[in-house]
Write a protein that holds these residues in place. Structure first.
Motif, PDB file in Angstrom:
ATOM      1  N   CYS A 104       0.845  -1.199   0.000  1.00  0.00           N
ATOM      2  CA  CYS A 104       0.000   0.000   0.000  1.00  0.00           C
ATOM      3  C   CYS A 104       0.881   1.250   0.000  1.00  0.00           C
ATOM      4  CB  CYS A 104      -0.899   0.029   1.236  1.00  0.00           C
ATOM      5  SG  CYS A 104      -1.739  -1.537   1.578  1.00  0.00           S
ATOM      6  N   ARG A 105       0.634   2.155  -0.925  1.00  0.00           N
ATOM      7  CA  ARG A 105       1.421   3.390  -0.947  1.00  0.00           C
ATOM      8  C   ARG A 105       1.141   4.209   0.308  1.00  0.00           C
ATOM      9  NH1 ARG A 105       1.534   8.474  -4.108  1.00  0.00           N
ATOM     10  NH2 ARG A 105      -0.541   8.065  -4.954  1.00  0.00           N
ATOM     11  N   TYR A 106      -0.123   4.340   0.671  1.00  0.00           N
ATOM     12  CA  TYR A 106      -0.529   4.979   1.919  1.00  0.00           C
ATOM     13  C   TYR A 106      -1.425   4.018   2.694  1.00  0.00           C
ATOM     14  CZ  TYR A 106       0.639   9.485  -0.372  1.00  0.00           C
ATOM     15  OH  TYR A 106       1.261  10.519  -1.027  1.00  0.00           O
ATOM     16  N   ILE A 107      -1.357   4.097   4.033  1.00  0.00           N
ATOM     17  CA  ILE A 107      -2.333   3.411   4.881  1.00  0.00           C
ATOM     18  C   ILE A 107      -2.840   4.404   5.917  1.00  0.00           C
ATOM     19  CG2 ILE A 107      -2.778   1.585   6.547  1.00  0.00           C
ATOM     20  CD1 ILE A 107      -0.661  -0.118   5.303  1.00  0.00           C
ATOM     21  N   ALA A 108      -4.162   4.533   6.004  1.00  0.00           N
ATOM     22  CA  ALA A 108      -4.792   5.320   7.068  1.00  0.00           C
ATOM     23  C   ALA A 108      -5.196   4.373   8.193  1.00  0.00           C
ATOM     24  CB  ALA A 108      -6.012   6.056   6.529  1.00  0.00           C
TER      25      ALA A 108
END
Length: 431
Positions: free
Chosen positions: A90-94
């Protein structure tokens, strides 16, 4: 150096640990899909309701990865496990709760806003967004025929910042943040709202300013905000008191906290207009995702093929090649035949080895050390070379951390652990 976004299975994923959220989770999932989330990792903390049944269509479609996660006070553990398992996918994870909705203050996706804020900030480990706290709308009973976003349209003002903590010295309320992270820069989670990052990395607010802890004060809500529906109706809050919290063995919910958090001064239903303005974009099919990531894998590794590739090819690329390695392993299991998969794994390892003869950012070295337990399980000649290189690098870092000026003994002990692990590997190879 930014990693090619096509190497990731997802631009943005969400990690959440849940308990008894069945009445709310469909709305939460559907909203975030509209806002640009591509995947969800849901840790089910022994929900007694039908949470998994509600999640099942999303599990079947591949949108949700479901993990049954029993036990008490396991939020930090779940978050840290998710970082370890999914950071290269995942490039970003929230990292958010089921009562938090990420709300860009325009019609753009969460990824677009995050990209705009984090661009040209190589040390940014994530985006810390302030939280709007929504109250009960003075509702006594629950009406599950309507969604949370329609029912609760009144919140605390932006300057609601009560002092909290044992000595009432820490800003709470709207000063609190939740974080959209670059997971490969995370050292660990020790707070549900905030990640601790590798050396020289940190969270930033929407203006690009550094956020060193779990609050950002004064709050910034002009570009993105977290709408937090923690109170809901009084009936629903009492149910919350019964089930407790996932990050604390002691139940922190009570009537006094309800009265403290139940703020309804400001009418705000702007998230409904955002939701209605967003169009449902079809999620990438599995076959299209595999083709895209395979092409990116070949593109990023092909310059390293051959006997004497230029050294500049490897400068600043350790994170990229670590991502390639994890992607190659994933695609070997899901797409390639064994021969092709092993070829890309080996090429990734060779590229990692060659980066160790260039200048490397401390955070990238830490990322490598954290990944070494997985690398050491792989049976390729390059693994031993990487191990030997790390054995040479780690003592130099340890010397840095044990000096009176630095005095970072936690890092020193951590590096000592990695050194001992590598030496055990070396000894086992000789035996």
């Amino acid at each position: 150096m930014a990693v090619d976004k096509n190497l990731f299975l997802y631009n943005l994923a969400v990690v959440s640990i849940m308990k008894s959220e069945a009445p709310y989770v469909k709305e939460w999932l559907d909203y975030h899909l509209l806002a640009g989330v591509e995947h969800f990792y849901i840790y089910d903390n022994e929900s007694p309701d039908n949470l998994k049944e509600v999640l099942q269509p999303y599990i079947d479609s591949g949108t949700v990865t479901y993990i049954f996660y029993p036990g008490k006070a396991r939020q930090y553990e779940a978050y840290n496990e998710a970082v370890q398992n999914y950071k290269f996918f995942c490039r970003y994870i929230a990292f958010i709760d089921a009562d938090e909705f990420i709300f860009p203050q325009n019609n753009k996706s969460i990824v677009e806003v995050t990209d705009e804020i984090l661009q040209d900030k190589p040390n940014a480990g994530g985006l810390a967004a302030n939280i709007y706290y929504f109250g009960s709308n003075n509702l006594e009973t629950a009406d599950y025929t309507k969604g949370v976003l329609e029912r609760f349209t009144r919140r605390a003002p932006i300057d609601w910042i009560p002092l909290i903590g044992k000595d009432k010295s820490l800003p709470g309320g709207t000063a609190h943040v939740s974080t959209i992270t670059i997971p490969r820069k995370i050292h660990h989670f020790g707070n549900p709202h905030y990640a601790y990052y590798f050396e020289n990395c940190y969270a930033v607010n929407s203006n690009g300013g550094r956020v060193p802890t779990y609050y950002n004060n004064p709050p910034l809500v002009d570009k993105i905000v977290m709408n937090h529906y923690s109170v809901k109706s009084k009936e629903e809050y009492f149910e919350k008191i019964k089930r407790g919290t996932a990050d604390n063995k002691n139940n922190i919910y009570n009537l006094q906290r309800f009265q403290r958090d139940d703020h309804n001064e400001i009418f705000d239903d702007s998230i409904l207009a955002y939701r209605d303005a967003r169009q449902q974009n079809p999620l990438e099919t599995k076959s299209a995702k595999h083709q895209r990531t395979y092409s990116a894998l070949f593109k990023n590794l092909s310059p390293t093929f051959g006997k004497n590739p230029a050294k500049k090819i490897f400068v600043g690329k350790l994170e990229t090649f670590l991502t390639c390695l994890r992607l190659a392993s994933y695609l070997r299991e899901n797409l390639f035949n064994e021969t092709v998969g092993k070829f890309f794994e080996e090429m990734s390892l060779e590229a990692i080895h060659k980066t160790l003869y260039t200048t490397i950012a401390p955070a990238d070295l830490r990322l490598l050390f954290f990944e070494m337990p997985n690398i050491l399980k792989m049976n390729y000649p390059a693994v031993e070379n990487i191990c030997q290189d790390c054995i040479k690098i780690i003592p130099k870092l340890m010397d840095k951390f044990r000096t009176p000026i630095a005095g970072d003994w936690k890092s020193f002990i951590e590096l000592k652990y990695f050194m001992e692990m590598l030496k055990v590997f070396e000894q086992n190879k000789k035996d």
